[in-house]
Design an enzyme around this catalytic site. Structure first.
Site, short mmCIF file in Angstrom:
data_model
loop_
_atom_site.label_atom_id
_atom_site.label_comp_id
_atom_site.label_asym_id
_atom_site.label_seq_id
_atom_site.Cartn_x
_atom_site.Cartn_y
_atom_site.Cartn_z
N LYS A 205 -33.79 -32.58 -27.65
CA LYS A 205 -32.54 -33.30 -27.87
C LYS A 205 -32.72 -34.45 -28.86
O LYS A 205 -31.93 -34.61 -29.78
CB LYS A 205 -32.00 -33.84 -26.54
CG LYS A 205 -30.67 -34.56 -26.67
CD LYS A 205 -30.22 -35.20 -25.37
CE LYS A 205 -29.78 -34.18 -24.37
NZ LYS A 205 -29.15 -34.80 -23.17
N GLU A 211 -44.66 -33.68 -26.28
CA GLU A 211 -45.31 -32.38 -26.23
C GLU A 211 -44.72 -31.42 -27.27
O GLU A 211 -45.43 -30.70 -27.97
CB GLU A 211 -45.19 -31.78 -24.83
CG GLU A 211 -45.85 -32.58 -23.74
CD GLU A 211 -44.91 -33.57 -23.08
OE1 GLU A 211 -45.21 -34.00 -21.94
OE2 GLU A 211 -43.88 -33.93 -23.70
N GLY A 262 -31.09 -31.68 -19.36
CA GLY A 262 -32.06 -30.67 -19.77
C GLY A 262 -32.06 -29.44 -18.89
O GLY A 262 -32.11 -28.30 -19.37
N ARG A 263 -32.03 -29.63 -17.57
CA ARG A 263 -32.10 -28.47 -16.67
C ARG A 263 -30.79 -27.71 -16.59
O ARG A 263 -30.70 -26.69 -15.90
CB ARG A 263 -32.56 -28.93 -15.29
CG ARG A 263 -31.73 -30.05 -14.68
CD ARG A 263 -32.50 -30.71 -13.53
NE ARG A 263 -31.83 -31.86 -12.98
CZ ARG A 263 -31.88 -33.09 -13.49
NH1 ARG A 263 -32.54 -33.31 -14.61
NH2 ARG A 263 -31.27 -34.11 -12.91
N GLU A 348 -36.03 -31.69 -9.61
CA GLU A 348 -35.76 -32.78 -10.53
C GLU A 348 -34.39 -33.40 -10.25
O GLU A 348 -34.19 -34.59 -10.46
CB GLU A 348 -35.83 -32.29 -11.98
CG GLU A 348 -35.84 -33.41 -13.00
CD GLU A 348 -36.22 -32.94 -14.39
OE1 GLU A 348 -37.42 -32.90 -14.70
OE2 GLU A 348 -35.30 -32.60 -15.17
N HIS A 379 -48.58 -9.79 -0.46
CA HIS A 379 -50.03 -9.66 -0.40
C HIS A 379 -50.71 -10.98 -0.75
O HIS A 379 -51.90 -11.01 -1.08
CB HIS A 379 -50.50 -8.56 -1.35
CG HIS A 379 -50.05 -7.20 -0.92
ND1 HIS A 379 -50.84 -6.36 -0.16
CD2 HIS A 379 -48.88 -6.55 -1.11
CE1 HIS A 379 -50.17 -5.24 0.08
NE2 HIS A 379 -48.98 -5.32 -0.48
N LYS A 488 -45.17 -40.73 -18.74
CA LYS A 488 -45.09 -40.68 -20.20
C LYS A 488 -45.52 -42.02 -20.81
O LYS A 488 -46.25 -42.08 -21.81
CB LYS A 488 -43.67 -40.36 -20.65
CG LYS A 488 -43.20 -38.95 -20.33
CD LYS A 488 -41.79 -38.76 -20.85
CE LYS A 488 -41.26 -37.37 -20.59
NZ LYS A 488 -39.88 -37.19 -21.11
#
Length: 518
Positions: A205, A211, A262-263, A348, A379, A488
């Site tokens: 954004k 990152e 964001g999500r 979040e 399993h 951060k």
């Protein structure tokens, strides 16, 4: 103005009634007895919703429980809070923002409040431009690989959807997702690419996400070192910071708005990888499925409102039964990234310890979400679900029609899903103990006719509104995420210390680890 004062759920009269009901009947509730006593239990506690069907009958609730939970929702002001969101009011109070991801899904011509008309027009214009670009790239056979560089919501949503809808993805193009600042991930992707046949999408954004920009700069260097200089043709940006993208060398940009968390961003230009994968028509079908669920959430009576019923069930389990986690078991291998996507969406959003007014909460909020596609999970961790000391509600997702024609596979898959849900409920007595299954373990079961864009869109929107419901009752702001900021900030201080070795002012553990890692 629609906004009404919310009442935190634990401050309502209904909360006290629920506590009394839990002590009298909820704590000792037995699913097997409930089914034996009520032949209509499946009918009462299951329902269709847009593009999917949900069976909630294997949950630890009865008619009285649901009646009290619905009273709780009304007393807490859920309906007014929901209506305020759809009206564009700034319910994200800590950031003074509206919450309008539903506007991204409202098709052209949809009636929206006059205050949102301009925003809706901008959404449609951006969508049209993005989809036109997607179709041009899809028709460009010189582009064989698309690399999406993002993190969090700029990665999890698009990656999950592209993998989920693999059966509808255009052949001739491969899709890669790079999110981790760990260079091993990007290096592994680049090893299999030809620069002249690759399109990079940089999704951030602000165009400053640490990152993402580290990966984008490395991708750019790799591209230029191959002798290519046509950055403009091989890079596009999904960002609001057009100037920063232009400085980077990118001319093609698609923006979005500060009211897109964001999500919740896969419905925006962040969804460009999805549009490239399944085409403009497929992307519009994804939006249409979500919009259908939006309308269901907005207009269906609470008693038959699936996201509301699920959100209330989450409150019942988290705050009364004290279940601390929930497992997701999609019985479809293409949904392998769904648990990770839902982790961000719910944890979040609702992983908060204070309410919207900043007051400490005396109750639990988001559960831990985790899971793995069936039958793999059977399993691995299903042992604990069946015989462990903790009761963990499980959610099954089964798809009726497969997208393959391999004989015999799909009946086995569906039989396993049905059998696991049944086994969790009925259990099995064994005097020796080791083979004793206590049963009475709750689960929900979602049925898709097929795994297509409309169905996936509807399911994801349902989950968003479910999270909204539980967050509204807990009185929290589900739309900020301040908890990701501290790490951060500290990382910016620590990174140069790795080069200098300066440990002044650090705690002993961090200083010792830094020295060892150098």
């Amino acid at each position: 103005m629609i906004t009404a004062t919310r009442t935190r759920c634990d401050r309502t009269a209904a909360w006290g009634h629920l506590q009394a009901h839990y002590e009298a009947a909820g704590r000792s509730f037995d699913l097997r007895q409930a089914f034996a006593a009520d032949p209509r239990r499946f009918e009462v506690f299951s329902q269709p919703a847009p593009h999917l069907f949900a069976d909630l009958s294997k949950n630890l609730v009865d008619a009285k429980t649901e009646e009290l939970l619905l009273a709780l929702a009304r007393e807490a002001g859920l309906e007014a809070h929901r209506d305020a969101m759809f009206a564009g009011e700034h319910i994200n109070a800590t950031e003074n923002r509206a919450v309008l991801h539903t506007l991204l899904r409202a098709p052209a011509g949809t009636a929206v409040p006059s205050s949102l008309a301009d925003a809706h027009a901008e959404v449609q214009a951006t969508l049209d431009a993005m989809l036109a670009f997607a179709e041009r790239v899809r028709a460009d056979h010189t582009i064989t690989d698309v690399v999406n560089i993002g993190i969090g919501g700029s990665d999890l949503g698009p990656q999950m959807v592209v993998r989920a809808l693999d059966a509808q993805v255009a052949r001739g193009k491969r899709f890669h997702f790079v999110s981790n600042v760990d260079g091993h991930e990007l290096a592994a992707v680049l090893r299999g690419l030809a620069p002249e046949h690759t399109l990079f999408l940089v999704a951030s954004k602000t165009f400053t996400t640490a990152e993402t920009m580290a990966n984008a700069q490395s991708a750019k260097r790799w591209f230029e070192q191959s002798g290519n200089v046509d950055i403009a043709h091989h890079f596009a940006a999904l960002t609001t910071n057009v100037e920063a993208a232009r400085t980077f060398g990118i001319e093609t940009t698609f923006g979005f708005w500060d009211w897109v968390g964001g999500r919740y961003s896969l419905w925006s230009s962040i969804g460009l990888p999805i549009a490239l994968a399944i085409g403009a028509e497929g992307f519009r079908r994804l939006l249409a499925g979500a919009h259908a669920m939006d309308e269901h959430f907005r207009s269906a009576p609470l008693e038959r409102n699936l996201p509301v019923r699920l959100g209330l069930l989450d409150v019942w389990y988290r705050n009364f039964h004290r279940f601390a986690s929930r497992s997701i078991a999609p019985y479809h291998s293409a949904l392998q990234r769904l648990p990770a996507y839902l982790q961000q969406l719910e944890m979040e959003s609702n992983g908060k310890q204070v309410d919207a007014e900043g007051a400490a909460l005396p109750l639990g909020t988001s559960p831990v979400l985790w899971g793995e596609p069936g039958t793999n999970g059977q399993h691995a961790y299903f042992q604990m679900l069946h015989q462990g000391t903790d009761v963990i509600p499980l959610e099954f997702i089964a798809v009726r029609d497969p997208a393959h024609d391999l004989e015999g596979h799909h009946p086995k898959l569906l039989a396993n899903a049905l059998a696991q849900a049944q086994a969790l409920m009925v259990g099995k007595e064994d005097a020796g103990g080791h083979r004793n299954f206590p049963g009475n373990r709750p689960s929900s079961f979602f049925v898709f006719e097929r795994l297509d864009a409309e169905t996936l869109g509807a399911f994801l929107a349902m989950y968003e509104h479910r999270v909204f419901t539980s967050g509204a009752l807990w009185g929290i702001n589900s739309f900020d995420q301040w908890g990701v900021e501290l790490g951060k900030v500290l990382a910016k201080d620590i990174e140069p210390r790795l080069a200098s070795g300066n440990t002044a002012g650090l705690d002993a553990s961090t200083a010792g680890l830094l020295a060892r890692l150098r």
